[in-house]
Design a protein around this motif. Structure first.
Motif, PDB file in Angstrom:
ATOM      1  N   ALA A 124     -68.282  25.585  -0.756  1.00  0.00           N
ATOM      2  CA  ALA A 124     -67.167  26.304  -1.371  1.00  0.00           C
ATOM      3  C   ALA A 124     -65.993  25.359  -1.576  1.00  0.00           C
ATOM      4  O   ALA A 124     -65.349  25.378  -2.620  1.00  0.00           O
ATOM      5  N   LEU A 125     -65.738  24.494  -0.590  1.00  0.00           N
ATOM      6  CA  LEU A 125     -64.634  23.546  -0.725  1.00  0.00           C
ATOM      7  C   LEU A 125     -64.917  22.556  -1.850  1.00  0.00           C
ATOM      8  O   LEU A 125     -64.066  22.295  -2.698  1.00  0.00           O
ATOM      9  N   GLY A 126     -66.132  22.003  -1.850  1.00  0.00           N
ATOM     10  CA  GLY A 126     -66.467  21.002  -2.870  1.00  0.00           C
ATOM     11  C   GLY A 126     -66.447  21.594  -4.256  1.00  0.00           C
ATOM     12  O   GLY A 126     -65.812  21.059  -5.173  1.00  0.00           O
ATOM     13  N   ILE A 127     -67.110  22.726  -4.422  1.00  0.00           N
ATOM     14  CA  ILE A 127     -67.189  23.326  -5.752  1.00  0.00           C
ATOM     15  C   ILE A 127     -65.845  23.930  -6.128  1.00  0.00           C
ATOM     16  O   ILE A 127     -65.422  23.852  -7.283  1.00  0.00           O
ATOM     17  N   GLY A 128     -65.149  24.491  -5.150  1.00  0.00           N
ATOM     18  CA  GLY A 128     -63.815  25.028  -5.420  1.00  0.00           C
ATOM     19  C   GLY A 128     -62.883  23.949  -5.926  1.00  0.00           C
ATOM     20  O   GLY A 128     -62.182  24.131  -6.929  1.00  0.00           O
ATOM     21  N   ALA A 129     -62.884  22.793  -5.254  1.00  0.00           N
ATOM     22  CA  ALA A 129     -61.997  21.694  -5.674  1.00  0.00           C
ATOM     23  C   ALA A 129     -62.352  21.252  -7.086  1.00  0.00           C
ATOM     24  O   ALA A 129     -61.487  21.161  -7.972  1.00  0.00           O
ATOM     25  N   GLY A 804     -37.433  17.036  -8.227  1.00  0.00           N
ATOM     26  CA  GLY A 804     -38.043  17.807  -9.298  1.00  0.00           C
ATOM     27  C   GLY A 804     -38.656  16.927 -10.378  1.00  0.00           C
ATOM     28  O   GLY A 804     -39.578  17.333 -11.071  1.00  0.00           O
ATOM     29  N   GLN A 805     -38.149  15.719 -10.498  1.00  0.00           N
ATOM     30  CA  GLN A 805     -38.687  14.804 -11.494  1.00  0.00           C
ATOM     31  C   GLN A 805     -40.053  14.271 -11.088  1.00  0.00           C
ATOM     32  O   GLN A 805     -40.768  13.713 -11.891  1.00  0.00           O
ATOM     33  N   PHE A 806     -40.372  14.421  -9.792  1.00  0.00           N
ATOM     34  CA  PHE A 806     -41.623  13.843  -9.303  1.00  0.00           C
ATOM     35  C   PHE A 806     -42.603  14.926  -8.877  1.00  0.00           C
ATOM     36  O   PHE A 806     -43.498  14.687  -8.093  1.00  0.00           O
ATOM     37  N   THR A 807     -42.387  16.141  -9.403  1.00  0.00           N
ATOM     38  CA  THR A 807     -43.241  17.258  -8.995  1.00  0.00           C
ATOM     39  C   THR A 807     -44.713  16.934  -9.207  1.00  0.00           C
ATOM     40  O   THR A 807     -45.531  17.088  -8.311  1.00  0.00           O
ATOM     41  N   GLN A 808     -45.022  16.475 -10.413  1.00  0.00           N
ATOM     42  CA  GLN A 808     -46.431  16.268 -10.723  1.00  0.00           C
ATOM     43  C   GLN A 808     -47.037  15.077  -9.987  1.00  0.00           C
ATOM     44  O   GLN A 808     -48.098  15.212  -9.394  1.00  0.00           O
ATOM     45  N   PRO A 809     -46.356  13.915  -9.998  1.00  0.00           N
ATOM     46  CA  PRO A 809     -46.941  12.810  -9.201  1.00  0.00           C
ATOM     47  C   PRO A 809     -47.112  13.187  -7.733  1.00  0.00           C
ATOM     48  O   PRO A 809     -48.097  12.811  -7.111  1.00  0.00           O
ATOM     49  N   ARG A 810     -46.140  13.968  -7.203  1.00  0.00           N
ATOM     50  CA  ARG A 810     -46.241  14.333  -5.795  1.00  0.00           C
ATOM     51  C   ARG A 810     -47.449  15.241  -5.581  1.00  0.00           C
ATOM     52  O   ARG A 810     -48.221  15.070  -4.647  1.00  0.00           O
ATOM     53  N   LEU A 811     -47.601  16.196  -6.493  1.00  0.00           N
ATOM     54  CA  LEU A 811     -48.732  17.110  -6.378  1.00  0.00           C
ATOM     55  C   LEU A 811     -50.041  16.336  -6.424  1.00  0.00           C
ATOM     56  O   LEU A 811     -50.972  16.599  -5.663  1.00  0.00           O
ATOM     57  N   ILE A 812     -50.097  15.354  -7.319  1.00  0.00           N
ATOM     58  CA  ILE A 812     -51.340  14.604  -7.461  1.00  0.00           C
ATOM     59  C   ILE A 812     -51.590  13.757  -6.215  1.00  0.00           C
ATOM     60  O   ILE A 812     -52.713  13.690  -5.715  1.00  0.00           O
ATOM     61  N   ALA A 813     -50.514  13.165  -5.683  1.00  0.00           N
ATOM     62  CA  ALA A 813     -50.684  12.376  -4.461  1.00  0.00           C
ATOM     63  C   ALA A 813     -51.162  13.282  -3.330  1.00  0.00           C
ATOM     64  O   ALA A 813     -52.054  12.930  -2.558  1.00  0.00           O
ATOM     65  N   ARG A 814     -50.594  14.494  -3.261  1.00  0.00           N
ATOM     66  CA  ARG A 814     -50.978  15.411  -2.183  1.00  0.00           C
ATOM     67  C   ARG A 814     -52.414  15.885  -2.360  1.00  0.00           C
ATOM     68  O   ARG A 814     -53.160  15.966  -1.391  1.00  0.00           O
ATOM     69  N   LEU A 815     -52.765  16.220  -3.599  1.00  0.00           N
ATOM     70  CA  LEU A 815     -54.129  16.684  -3.839  1.00  0.00           C
ATOM     71  C   LEU A 815     -55.133  15.591  -3.483  1.00  0.00           C
ATOM     72  O   LEU A 815     -56.141  15.842  -2.824  1.00  0.00           O
ATOM     73  N   THR A 816     -54.835  14.362  -3.918  1.00  0.00           N
ATOM     74  CA  THR A 816     -55.746  13.264  -3.615  1.00  0.00           C
ATOM     75  C   THR A 816     -55.826  13.054  -2.110  1.00  0.00           C
ATOM     76  O   THR A 816     -56.904  12.798  -1.563  1.00  0.00           O
ATOM     77  N   SER A 817     -54.686  13.176  -1.413  1.00  0.00           N
ATOM     78  CA  SER A 817     -54.702  13.034   0.043  1.00  0.00           C
ATOM     79  C   SER A 817     -55.568  14.125   0.654  1.00  0.00           C
ATOM     80  O   SER A 817     -56.349  13.882   1.572  1.00  0.00           O
ATOM     81  N   PHE A 818     -55.404  15.341   0.125  1.00  0.00           N
ATOM     82  CA  PHE A 818     -56.208  16.451   0.634  1.00  0.00           C
ATOM     83  C   PHE A 818     -57.691  16.149   0.435  1.00  0.00           C
ATOM     84  O   PHE A 818     -58.501  16.310   1.348  1.00  0.00           O
TER      85      PHE A 818
END
Lengths: 938, 114
Positions: A124-129, A804-818
């Motif tokens: 579920a985690l793999g396919i969900g991601a 707020g200017q770094f919302t997307q890069p931060r999200l991507i860094a967090r997602l990749t970390s996750f």
């Protein structure tokens, strides 16, 4: 006789007989299946009876009862193969045994809840991601607009070049046009069934329903040509859409509202259609509601809520662009005639562009004329609309897609490992079934069905995870002001997404069910029944080890990639922006919404500054056209006494207009001369303060103080430079490059050489005294006392503004970390499983060793050694892959060295530590086995 | 003489003929009869009879119902249907022809062909 054959009664009887026969056939072929249990029972009774008769016969011929029974059974032959043959004969055998196997598999899964849950959750985690990232990829990169036949749409331009251009030349290609050029292209290009134009940006409108006393609310709108909806083939949900008749200079002003706003804000009130709405204080009649799901011509945030005819632009905007042939602000999308050739169309439009330019030869500057030969345009497929978002996020989405794909791989490896271990544990059972006559294909199929069931369960759970995750990602990635439409991406899975999840899970199931099934079937019954736990060499341990190595290597790649992204983001957020982030509030206003005229502005700003300055705790306050960080204005610079720049020279600089004391409020240090002060008034000479980059770019080593420059060639001595301030980052694009040139002019000196829009300052910056805290509420209260009709659009701290200017890069860094942490966890579990299983198999061996004098340390080392070798292999494979991925990430790291050794070292350390602990646990446990118990287990 | 394998079709024909001659019979009875006639030359597991019986029943050549066997147990009794009788006639005829043709081939000696 012959005649009677055709007699109706005979015919009827014949027909009846045929029918009855057919029905009996049908019944006899279906009945056994429907009553499978009954059929099994019948066979059992028959066999029983048969054996009893034969036994009796044997006894009669003189055998002892037990021997008689044995001989009877021998004569009858193997029961299982006969049952199998019988079942095959019984009809629909494949389907039936499939159902039987499925039920058996479900039963087996129910009996192993821990195993089942572990697999379903992992999947579920793999396919969900993967699925949630794919939902984004699909919406942003692949999907067409929700309009009729999007394949027929073509748009002007290869790339999007938002939002305004001035003059008669455009670099690389013409992608934005003026209203005049639009009309020329529309009327002179034959291949289009319909060519529509619309504004490239979505201005915020102050909206108030006429006759209501509530304050104006701001919603984005878009100016579109009259044939816009006809071109898209989009009809009204209610009322009507805009028509070319509405888009005339003398037509009465009308507008179309989106379904979203109509539903959310006005509760689907039918009286909205035909009602008068004041948009920026100008009355408009709402003629219709656009259909649900229609979000305009491009995916963007915020999406427009009102569509207005192009010709109402001068009515709404004091400084209209509509009738300026040199002011380019419109994007074009057209529907081509069926069968028209887009290439021929493009050629036709190029000729038209040149014709139009030649018609304006007299208005062109020398620069425009010099560049005339290279002016060109391109058509590109427009089914997805204006794809600014696609260009912006393509790279990020690719990174996320790869990262989530790697996670899925790790997940698959984990599942394969679990399945294999399960297959091995079931080896005895499998051998027993094979020995009792089960066919090998049936055994393999049973395993395969089990893994497919598991993967479908996991896939379904994954979809639920994906739905929740996509919603969350969208909310975090594209924050929208409350009441505004967010970006038009739905979190609920669409058909392609469902298909993607289904195929991904099925592939996982089949691919990772085949190997264990094959391994289970390869078992030699006798070997297995004899009990194989005595050997130290374990068949099939190599593939499992390889899977663990793969998992660990991939987690290393993900960890180092997420480390790089996080470190790069950290570096860029912690940089010296050239202004103070702490104790600073930024309030965003738009005086235009409240109907202010330009000559009232100076007084308004003075009152705002005085009122806010009187709030306790406020140490200073200033206004600017825009506060950092934010969008900005830029134009060419002509320096007095310098030779005029050539057509290819870059003389661009950004500029800003600020009130007195502004530099003190944002704490940008003045290096030389002075900042903007109260002594700069409408009556005094026009001054400018420049940043270091400006001084370097236009004056080199010269001292800029006292020099003059201007915004257009004939006004090259318009501004006198009175000060130099240090560089501050106002723009968040090009973060890997040094800050660009910028100059600041006083708000008090209204500068009519340029657009009147620049006279409206948008940002109030408020500095709190040390130790004091200024609340947003107190600022709102102060602003209400200045003018209750002047809405404050947002109020945030400068730190939030920057973040707020770094919302997307931060999200991507967090997602990749996750993703990295998830895969590390899975890899650790995988290594734990393999090590524990291997240690378990070697219990006997360990017992013998301990009995022969090995101590606990030796045993721990024995078990650990295998795990450590796997970790080393993982690093050997993972490190080059990490460097390759760093190279791929290179452009997203804001100029940070992609081969950052400390990041790689940290990733290696994290991987090493966690997998070491994962393998230490089983090693330690097996060192606790008592030799006696170990030897007894056999 | 060696025991010979028996093809399914042949077994089916034997079953049909047995029921034709002896009337309704249970599985064991059919098996015994085949053994007796073939004088134990057939290497066939008795169990393989049951899938054949089922097949014939599905084809409509046989019908079956529950009855009581000699030792007072429940047993399934098979009997030939009209369709089964027709099939038996047809198969017997074709078998006869095949056998005759094969026999003729074996009867012919080299000198006969001159």
């Amino acid at each position: 006789m012959r005649l009677s054959f055709f007699e109706p009664r005979t015919m009827a009887r014949l027909g009846y007989a045929l029918l009855r026969r057919f029905l009996r056939r049908l019944a006899s072929s279906l009945a056994p299946w429907a009553t499978a249990r009954q059929a099994e029972e019948r066979l059992r009774v028959e066999i029983e009876g048969h054996l009893a008769l034969q036994t009796a016969e044997n006894i009669r011929s003189g055998l002892a009862p037990t021997e008689a029974r044995r001989q009877a059974a021998l004569k009858f032959g193997g029961l299982e193969p006969i049952k199998e043959m019988y079942r095959d004969q019984r009809g629909l055998p494949q389907l039936e045994s499939l159902i039987q196997d499925t039920r058996h598999a479900l039963r087996r899964l129910r009996m192993a809840p821990v195993f089942t849950i572990a697999i379903v959750v992992t999947l579920a985690l793999g396919i969900g991601a993967t699925t949630s990232i794919f939902t984004l990829v699909h919406a942003v990169l692949l999907k067409s607009l929700p309009v009729v036949n999007p394949a027929e749409l073509y748009r002007l331009g290869k790339k999007s070049h938002c939002c305004y251009f001035n003059g008669f030349n455009q670099k690389d290609e013409w992608s934005i046009v003026s209203y005049d050029l639009y009309k020329y292209l529309r009327d002179n290009t034959e291949g289009f069934a319909e060519l529509a134009a619309f504004q490239d940006s979505t201005p915020i409108l102050g909206v108030r329903r006429s006759g209501r006393s509530d304050a104006a609310q701001s919603y984005p709108g878009e100016f579109v040509s009259g044939n816009y909806f006809k071109m898209f083939g989009v009809g009204a949900y209610k009322g009507r859409m805009l028509t070319p008749g509405d888009d005339q200079s003398n037509a009465s002003p009308v507008a179309v509202m989106t379904y979203r706003l109509w539903q959310e804000r006005y509760g689907s009130d039918p009286s909205v259609i035909g009602a008068i709405f004041n948009l920026d204080d100008k009355p408009f009649t709402i003629v219709g509601i656009a259909p649900p799901g229609f979000f305009g011509d491009s995916l963007r945030n915020p999406a427009p809520d009102f569509f207005l005819p192009l010709n109402t632009e001068p009515y709404v905007d004091v400084e209209a662009d509509l009738n300026l042939p040199f002011q380019h602000w419109l994007e074009l999308i057209g529907r081509i005639q069926p069968g028209a050739n887009p290439q021929a169309l493009e050629a036709e439009m190029r000729v038209n562009l040149k014709q139009w330019l030649l018609a304006h030869w007299n208005e062109m500057s020398a620069n425009d004329r010099a560049r005339f030969p290279e002016q060109t345009l391109y058509l590109s497929p427009g089914g997805a609309g204006i794809t600014t978002m696609r260009e912006l996020y393509q790279r990020w989405l690719q990174i996320l897609m790869i990262a989530s794909g790697l996670v899925l791989l790790v997940v698959c490896a984990n599942i394969a490992n679990l399945m294999m271990i399960r297959g091995l544990e079931r080896r005895r059972q499998t051998s027993l079934s094979v020995a009792l006559g089960a066919r090998v294909t049936r055994v393999v199929r049973g395993n395969l069905i089990e893994s497919i069931l598991l993967s479908l369960l996991g896939g379904a759970a994954g979809l639920a995870v994906a739905f929740a995750a996509t919603g969350l990602i969208l909310k975090l990635a594209f924050p929208s002001l409350s009441g505004h439409a967010g970006v038009s991406i739905s979190a609920s899975p669409s058909m392609p997404v469902l298909l993607f999840a289904f195929i991904a899970s099925l592939l996982t199931g089949v691919a990772f069910g085949v190997v264990p099934a094959w391994m289970a079937a390869r078992v030699d019954p006798i070997e297995a029944l004899r009990g194989a736990s005595r050997s130290t060499a374990r068949a099939g341990s190599l593939p499992r080890k390889m899977l663990v190595v793969l998992q660990a290597a991939l987690s290393l790649v993900l960890l180092s990639a997420s480390g790089l992204l996080t470190a790069a983001l950290q570096r860029i957020e912690d940089q010296d922006f050239g202004f103070e982030l702490d104790r600073r509030l930024v309030a965003n206003i738009n005086p235009r919404l409240a109907g202010y005229r330009t000559d009232q502005l100076h007084l308004l700003y003075r009152r705002i500054r005085e009122t806010i300055a009187s709030i306790p705790g406020v140490s200073s306050v200033g206004l600017g056209l825009y506060a950092p960080p934010g969008g900005g204005w830029a134009s060419g610079v002509w320096v007095d006494g310098h030779p005029a720049p050539g057509p290819r020279d870059d003389n661009f600089s950004s500029w800003n207009r600020v009130t007195a004391g502004y530099f003190e409020v944002v704490a940008t240090p003045t290096l030389r001369g002075r900042g903007i002060s109260e002594q700069d008034t409408a009556g005094s000479r026009s001054v400018a303060v420049v940043n270091e980059a400006f001084a370097r770019k236009f004056f080199g080593s010269e001292d800029p103080i006292g020099k003059h420059f201007g915004p257009i060639p004939r006004l090259s001595s318009y501004f006198e430079i009175v000060g130099v301030v240090s560089d501050a980052r106002y723009f968040t694009s090009g973060l890997d490059q040094p800050t660009g040139p910028m100059y600041f002019t006083p708000e008090a000196q209204a500068d009519y050489t340029r657009s009147a829009g620049a006279l409206f300052l948008h940002d109030i910056v408020i500095a709190g005294g040390p130790g004091a805290s200024v609340s947003a509420a107190s600022v709102l209260q102060a602003m209400a006392s200045v003018d209750p009709n002047l809405p404050v659009i947002s109020i945030r701290t400068l730190r939030q503004q920057v973040a707020g200017q770094f919302t997307q890069p931060r999200l991507i860094a967090r997602l990749t970390s996750f993703f990295g942490i998830l895969s590390l966890l899975l890899a650790s579990i995988g290594l734990y499983g393999v090590t524990a299983y291997n240690a378990g198999c070697r219990t006997g061996e360990i017992g013998v060793r301990m009995a022969l004098g090995a101590d606990r340390g030796d045993v721990i080392w024995l078990v650990l050694r295998g795990a450590l070798i796997q970790i080393l292999w993982a690093m050997l494979i993972g490190l080059p892959l990490s460097f390759a991925s760093a190279r791929f990430l290179g452009s997203q790291l804001y100029g940070m060295n992609p081969y950052n050794p400390s990041v790689v070292f940290a990733a290696v350390l994290a991987l090493g530590a966690s997998v070491f602990i994962a393998s230490l646990v089983p090693a330690f446990r097996s060192s606790l086995t008592s030799p006696l118990d170990a030897l007894r287990t056999e | 003489m060696k025991e010979i394998d028996v093809r399914q079709g042949t077994l089916a024909l034997m079953v049909l003929k047995t029921l034709d001659v002896l009337g309704p019979l249970h599985g064991y009875g059919i098996a015994r009869r085949i053994e007796q006639i073939s004088e134990d030359l057939l290497a066939v597991n008795q169990g393989t009879l049951y899938p054949v019986l089922l097949k014939l029943e599905q084809e409509g050549s046989l019908a079956s119902e529950w009855g009581v066997s000699e030792n007072n147990r429940r047993a399934r009794f098979y009997r030939l249907t009209r369709a089964g009788r027709k099939q038996l006639d047809a198969e017997a005829q074709s078998w006869q022809q095949t056998a005759e043709i094969i026999a003729r081939f074996f009867a012919i000696k080299a000198q006969d062909l001159k």
